[in-house]
Write a protein that holds these residues in place. Structure first.
Motif, short mmCIF file in Angstrom:
data_model
loop_
_atom_site.label_atom_id
_atom_site.label_comp_id
_atom_site.label_asym_id
_atom_site.label_seq_id
_atom_site.Cartn_x
_atom_site.Cartn_y
_atom_site.Cartn_z
N ARG A 74 -110.11 20.28 21.82
CA ARG A 74 -110.30 21.57 21.46
C ARG A 74 -108.68 22.01 20.76
O ARG A 74 -108.88 22.65 19.89
N ARG A 75 -107.80 21.49 21.32
CA ARG A 75 -106.52 21.80 20.88
C ARG A 75 -106.28 21.35 19.28
O ARG A 75 -105.44 21.54 18.76
N TRP A 76 -106.90 20.20 18.98
CA TRP A 76 -106.92 19.72 17.64
C TRP A 76 -107.74 20.59 16.76
O TRP A 76 -107.70 20.35 15.69
N GLY A 77 -108.55 21.41 17.28
CA GLY A 77 -109.41 22.23 16.71
C GLY A 77 -110.84 21.50 16.18
O GLY A 77 -111.21 21.64 15.22
N ILE A 78 -111.25 20.55 17.05
CA ILE A 78 -112.10 19.56 16.60
C ILE A 78 -113.58 20.17 17.43
O ILE A 78 -113.35 20.43 18.41
N LEU A 79 -114.37 20.18 16.59
CA LEU A 79 -115.73 20.68 17.21
C LEU A 79 -116.67 19.68 17.41
O LEU A 79 -116.97 18.86 16.57
#
Length: 817
Positions: free
Chosen positions: A112-117
Motif C-alpha cells: 500500500r505504501r508503495w502505491g501498488i494496486l
RNA sequence: GCCGGAGUGGCGGAAUGGCAGACGCGCGGGACUCAAAAUCCCGUAUCCGCAAGGGUGUGAGGGUUCGACUCCCUCCUCCGGCACCA
C-alpha cells in the motif's frame, strides 16, 4: 506559488482513494482482456527496496494498461507454506499460522505504501485449508492416473532442515535453503512422474517465443535429453546380462573395459572374489560419501577391478569389469562401456590404471594407427571396427543401433537427466499428503469427500527431533476409509512448490468452494499473458508449474498446456555487502538491506518508484546508490514546480517558434514513453520525460500558455504509472475531477513528428565531416546536393566514386584521389 | 571443463549497421545569499589548439562494409547456469 512538494501529506490520501474506488477490481465473469501476474511471494515479513523492483515494475505496467482502457486481472497472494514459519515457531514459540498471518499484514501494508494496486478481493494464501485441499484433491487425481507414486530410492536429505529435498533443490551438493551438504539416504517417498512429461516440457519451450532464451536453455539443460542406445553385455559366470547406456555406439569396438557405479547391484556379487584385498572397503567408502564429497575430489578417477569379465556383443571381445567412482547410479543404467580413445573420463581412467586405448574413430588428420595424447570425442571415419569400418561415425551410429536391435542385444533409447519430482517433506508447515496406512488394506487415499486433511493445531514445536506431525496423536490416528478400522495417517507434507504450481489458475475465481478451479472462467482467462518474477525460479518453480499445467490440461481442466505466454525476469538490486565488501544481493546477513520505510518518509514512495525504474533496464542487475535517489527526487520536485510556470503563463499567446517546439517535444515524448514502456524499459521512458521538462523549462517564458498546459497535462498522464501519487495530486490542483487512471493514455500525432526538420550526417570516406539540417523526405539528389555543399572542402580536387544516401539519416561520399 | 550473458566517460546507463556517450549522478565554474543549504544557469570522453578546427576513442587483435558499440573470427576479463549425465 504552489505549496512545497510534500509527499508525506499527499501519498496516504491517494492510497486510500485508490483502494476505496476499487480501480484494480475486475470481474472474471466477463470477457478476458489481459491477465498479468507477479510471482506470488513468500510472506517473510519485511520487504526491502530490492523486492520493490519487481512489484513497482508490475504496478507501472498495470497502471499504464488501465489508462489505456484495458480490463486487467492483476491479483496478489501468498506462497504461505514453508520452513521459515516453522523455524520461527521453534525459536519463538509462535504458531506458524500466526506468524504467517502477521507477516502477510505487514507486507500488504508495504505494498500500500508503495502505491501498488492489486485486486485484493482475489487474495489467496496457500496455507489456508480452502486452498490446500485442492493440492490434496489434485494429488488424488494424480494417484489414480499413476502420476503420483510412492517409491524407494536414494534421496537427498538435508540434516539441518531435517527433510528430504527434490533434485532441483540441491545446489552444488548443498541444500538450496541453508547450504548444508545433503546426504544420500535410501527412503520410501512420494514422487510425481514429471519424467513422463520430459519431451512435452522440452517441446513446449519451442512454443514460448516470449520467454527469455536463457530460461528456456536452462530448462533444456536441466531436462538433459540424450539419444543413445542400451546395449546388453553378457557377464561371464553370471546368468543375467549387464545393460549399459551409451550415446556413442559407434565407438563400441573401442571399448576396452566396462565400469559400474559402486551402488550397482552386480558389484555385490564380486565383493568376495575381487582380486584387490581392499575392494569391499573401497566400495563402501564411495557409497558412504555425500554427493559434495564425491564432487570435491575434483574429477580424480578411482576404481577397482572386480575380477569379472563382460563380452562385447559386437566383437565378442572379453572386457574387464571395473567399479569406478565416476559412474553414477542415478543416470542411465549405472553401468557404462568405457572407450578411452574417445571419452575424456575413460581416457583419464585408462591412463591411470594402464588399460588399453584403442582408436576407432579417425578424426581429421588421423589414421587407424594414430596414437592419441588425449581423447578424441569428435566425429570422423570409423576404423578398427570390423564390418562397420569405413562408415562415417554418424552413419555408423544408426547402423550399429539397428544391428543391435536386429540381433536382440540392444535398443535405441532416449534418456533424461531429469528425475521424478520428490514431493515428500518431513515437516509440519505444508499440505498433508492425503493418505492413510491400514494394516489390512495397505495404502489408502483419503476420499475426496473427506478432504481437506487439515493440519492439527495441537502441536508442540521445538525440542525433539523429527516431524512434529508424527507426535500428534490426534493427527496420526485415522480410520481406514475402506474397512473402517484404525489406521495410521501419512505424516509427510508436500513440497511447497506444489502450491505455487497452479495458484495462477486459482486466481481467476479464487473463492469457489466446490472445485479446484472454475473451468469455464479459466478457459477464458488463462494463460497468464505477462508473468513477472526473478530469474532464480528459472528451473524450480517455472518447470514444476509448466508440468502441473500440462497435467491439468490432460485432465481436461485448462485450455492450453503452457501457463505463461510472456515471461519477464527482473534483475536483482545489489548493494555493497558489509561482510564481504562486494556487491551482493540484499540480505540481512550481509548487512546491505535498504528498507523502504526511511526512504519513503524522507522522499516519498514516488521517489523510490522513479529511482527504481530509472536505475537501468529492469532485467539487469543494478547497484543501489543513495545519490541516485536524490536525482529522482529532484526530478519530481521539478515536475511539481512546473505548476507555477503553467499558472503564470496561462493567458499568454506566446511566440510561434517556442510554442511549436513545446508541441513537438510533447508528441515526441508521448511516442518515446509509449514505445519504451511497451518494451519494458521505463528507464528510457523516464529519460524522455526529463527531456520534455527540460524543453518546457527552456521555453517557459516564450511559449504559449495553452501549449505549456497541454504539455504539462500530457506529462502527468505519462508519468502517472511511474509516480502515481504526485501526478494525481497535481491533476487535481489543475482542476480535474477523478483519477488519472481514468483520464486516458495520450496519443501522438505521427504526421507532426514526421514533418520536423531532420539532421543528415554527411560522411566522406566513412568519416563524419558535417551535418546539415534539411526538410524530411528529401530525395537522393537534393540531399546529395545539400550534403556536397556542406563538405565541399573535403571533396575539392577529388573524384566522387560513389554516393550513398539513407533517407533522412545520412549521405556518404566515397572519393578517390 | 561445457553452455549462456556482458565488457561504452569518474559512476548508473543511451544508441532498427548510419552524428557514440541521450537522460541522470558526480565534479568544475557562475548566479542568488551576510553565509550556507536548496534552487537556477554554463561546462564536463580524451589529445593538439587561444579559437576555428582536427586527431584518437565503445575489453584486445583481425575481418566484412561506403560506414561497425551493433555482424563474423580469434583471444582476454567479469557475471550466471550446469558440472564426472556416459
Amino acid at each position: 506559488m504552489a505549496l512545497p512538494y510534500d509527499p508525506q501529506q499527499i501519498e496516504p490520501r491517494w492510497q486510500e482513494y485508490w483502494a476505496h474506488e476499487g480501480f484494480a477490481a475486475v470481474d472474471t465473469a466477463g470477457e478476458k482482456d489481459l491477465y498479468m501476474l507477479m510471482m506470488f511471494p513468500y510472506p517473510s515479513g519485511d520487504l526491502h527496496v530490492g523486492h520493490g523492483r519487481n512489484y513497482i515494475l508490475g504496478d507501472c505496467l498495470f497502471r499504464m494498461f488501465l489508462m489505456q482502457g484495458r480490463k486487467v486481472l492483476n491479483p496478489m497472494g501468498w506462497d504461505a507454506f514453508g520452513l521459515p514459519a516453522e523455524n520461527a515457531a521453534i525459536k519463538r514459540n509462535i504458531h506458524p499460522h500466526e506468524w504467517t498471518v502477521a507477516n502477510i499484514g505487514r507486507m500488504k501494508d508495504q505494498f500500500r505504501r508503495w502505491g501498488i494496486l492489486y485486486d485484493w478481493d482475489k487474495e489467496i494464501a496457500s496455507c489456508e485449508p480452502e486452498y490446500y485441499r485442492w493440492n490434496q484433491w489434485l494429488f488424488n487425481r494424480m494417484l489414480e492416473s499413476g502420476l503420483a507414486y510412492r517409491g524407494k530410492s536414494p534421496v537427498n536429505w538435508c540434516p539441518s532442515c531435517r527433510t528430504v529435498l527434490a533434485n532441483e533443490q540441491v545446489v552444488a551438493g548443498g541444500c538450496e535453503r541453508c547450504g548444508t551438504p545433503v546426504e544420500q539416504r535410501d527412503l520410501e517417498q512420494w514422487f510425481l512422474r514429471i519424467t513422463a512429461y520430459a519431451d512435452r516440457l522440452l517441446e513446449g519451450l519451442d512454443r514460448l517465443p516470449d520467454w527469455p532464451e536463457k530460461v528456456k536453455l536452462m530448462q533444456r539443460n536441466w531436462i538433459g535429453r540424450s539419444e543413445g542406445c542400451d546395449v546388453r553385455f553378457a557377464v561371464e559366470a553370471v546368468a543375467e546380462p549387464l545393460t549399459v547406456f551409451t550415446t556413442r555406439v559407434d565407438t563400441i569396438y573401442g571399448a576396452t573395459f566396462v565400469a559400474l557405479a559402486p551402488e550397482h547391484p552386480l558389484v555385490e556379487r564380486f565383493r568376495a572374489t575381487a582380486p584387490d584385498p581392499d575392494f569391499g572397503e573401497f566400495v563402501d567408502t564411495l557409497k558412504n560419501q555425500t554427493r559434495l564429497q564425491r564432487e570435491s575430489e575434483g574429477g580424480d578417477k578411482a576404481g577397482r577391478f572386480t575380477g569379472a569379465y563382460a563380452v562385447n556383443p559386437f566383437s565378442g571381445e572379453r572386457l574387464p569389469i571395473w567399479v569406478a567412482n565416476f559412474v553414477l547410479m542415478e543416470y542411465g543404467t549405472g553401468a557404462i562401456m568405457s572407450v578411452p580413445a574417445h571419452d575424456e573420463r575413460d581416457f583419464a581412467f585408462a591412463t591411470k590404471y594402464g588399460l588399453p586405448i584403442r582408436l576407432v574413430i579417425a578424426g581429421p588428420g588421423m589414421g587407424p594407427d594414430t596414437v592419441l595424447s588425449e581423447a578424441y570425442s569428435g566425429p570422423g571415419a570409423v576404423v578398427n571396427s570390423g564390418p562397420f569400418s569405413g562408415l562415417a561415425s554418424e552413419e555408423s551410429k544408426a547402423a550399429m543401433g539397428a544391428f543391435a536391435e536386429e540381433r536382440g542385444f540392444g535398443a535405441r533409447k532416449v534418456r533424461y537427466r531429469l528425475r521424478d519430482w520428490l514431493i515428500s517433506r518431513q515437516r509440519y508447515w505444508g499440505t498433508p499428503i492425503p493418505v492413510v496406512y491400514c494394516a489390512d488394506d495397505g495404502l489408502v487415499p483419503v476420499p475426496d469427500g473427506q478432504l481437506p486433511v487439515v493440519l492439527p493445531t495441537d502441536i508442540e514445536f521445538g525440542g525433539s527431533e523429527g516431524n512434529p506431525l508424527e507426535r500428534s496423536a490426534s493427527f496420526t490416528a485415522a480410520t481406514c476409509p475402506k474397512c473402517g478400522k484404525p489406521a495410521r495417517r501419512e505424516t509427510d507434507t508436500m513440497d511447497t512448490f506444489m502450491d505455487s504450481s497452479w495458484y495462477y489458475a486459482r486466481f481467476v475465481n479464487p473463492h469457489i468452494r466446490d472445485a479446484m478451479i472454475d473451468r469455464e472462467r479459466v478457459a477464458r482467462w488463462m494463460p497468464v499473458d505477462l508473468y513477472i518474477g526473478g530469474v532464480e525460479h528459472a528451473i524450480l518453480h517455472l518447470m514444476y508449474a509448466r508440468f502441473l499445467y500440462k497435467v491439468l490440461h490432460d485432465f481436461g481442466m485448462v485450455p492450453g498446456d503452457e501457463p505463461f505466454t510472456v515471461l519477464f525476469n527482473q534483475g536483482m538490486i545489489t548493494a555493497k555487502s558489509k561482510v564481504s565488501g562486494k556487491l551482493e544481493k540484499m540480505s540481512k546477513s550481509k548487512g546491505n538491506v535498504i528498507a523502504p520505510d526511511a526512504l519513503i518518509s524522507r522522499y516519498g514512495a514516488d521517489t523510490e518508484r522513479v529511482y527504481t525504474l530509472f536505475m537501468g533496464p529492469p532485467e539487469k542487475e543494478v547497484e543501489w546508490t543513495d545519490d541516485g535517489v536524490m536525482g529522482a527526487h529532484r526530478f519530481l520536485q521539478r515536475v511539481w514546480g512546473l505548476q507555477d510556470i503553467v499558472a503564470e503563463s496561462a493567458d499568454r499567446t506566446g511566440a510561434a517558434g517556442a510554442t511549436e517546439e513545446i508541441l513537438v517535444a510533447t508528441h515526441r515524448a508521448v511516442k518515446r514513453v509509449h514505445d519504451d514502456l511497451a518494451r519494458y524499459h521505463p528507464n528510457t521512458a523516464i529519460a524522455a520525460m526529463m527531456e520534455l521538462i527540460n524543453t518546457m523549462a527552456e521555453q517557459q517564458a516564450a511559449a504559449s500558455g495553452a501549449a505549456l498546459r497541454q504539455a504539462y497535462e500530457t506529462l502527468l498522464r505519462l508519468l502517472h504509472p511511474i509516480a502515481p501519487h504526485v501526478t494525481e495530486e497535481i491533476w487535481r490542483i489543475l482542476g480535474h475531477e477523478g483519477s488519472l487512471l481514468g483520464a486516458g493514455w495520450p496519443s501522438f500525432d505521427a504526421a507532426l513528428l514526421a514533418k520536423q526538420q531532420v539532421t543528415l550526417a554527411v560522411q566522406v570516406n566513412g568519416k563524419l565531416r558535417a551535418t546539415v539540417a534539411v526538410e524530411p523526405g528529401l530525395g537522393a539528389e537534393a540531399a546529395g546536393a545539400a550534403a556536397r555543399e556542406a563538405v565541399a572542402k573535403w571533396l575539392e580536387g577529388k573524384e566522387v566514386a560513389k554516393v550513398v544516401h539513407v533517407p533522412d539519416r545520412m549521405v556518404s561520399f566515397v572519393v578517390k584521389g
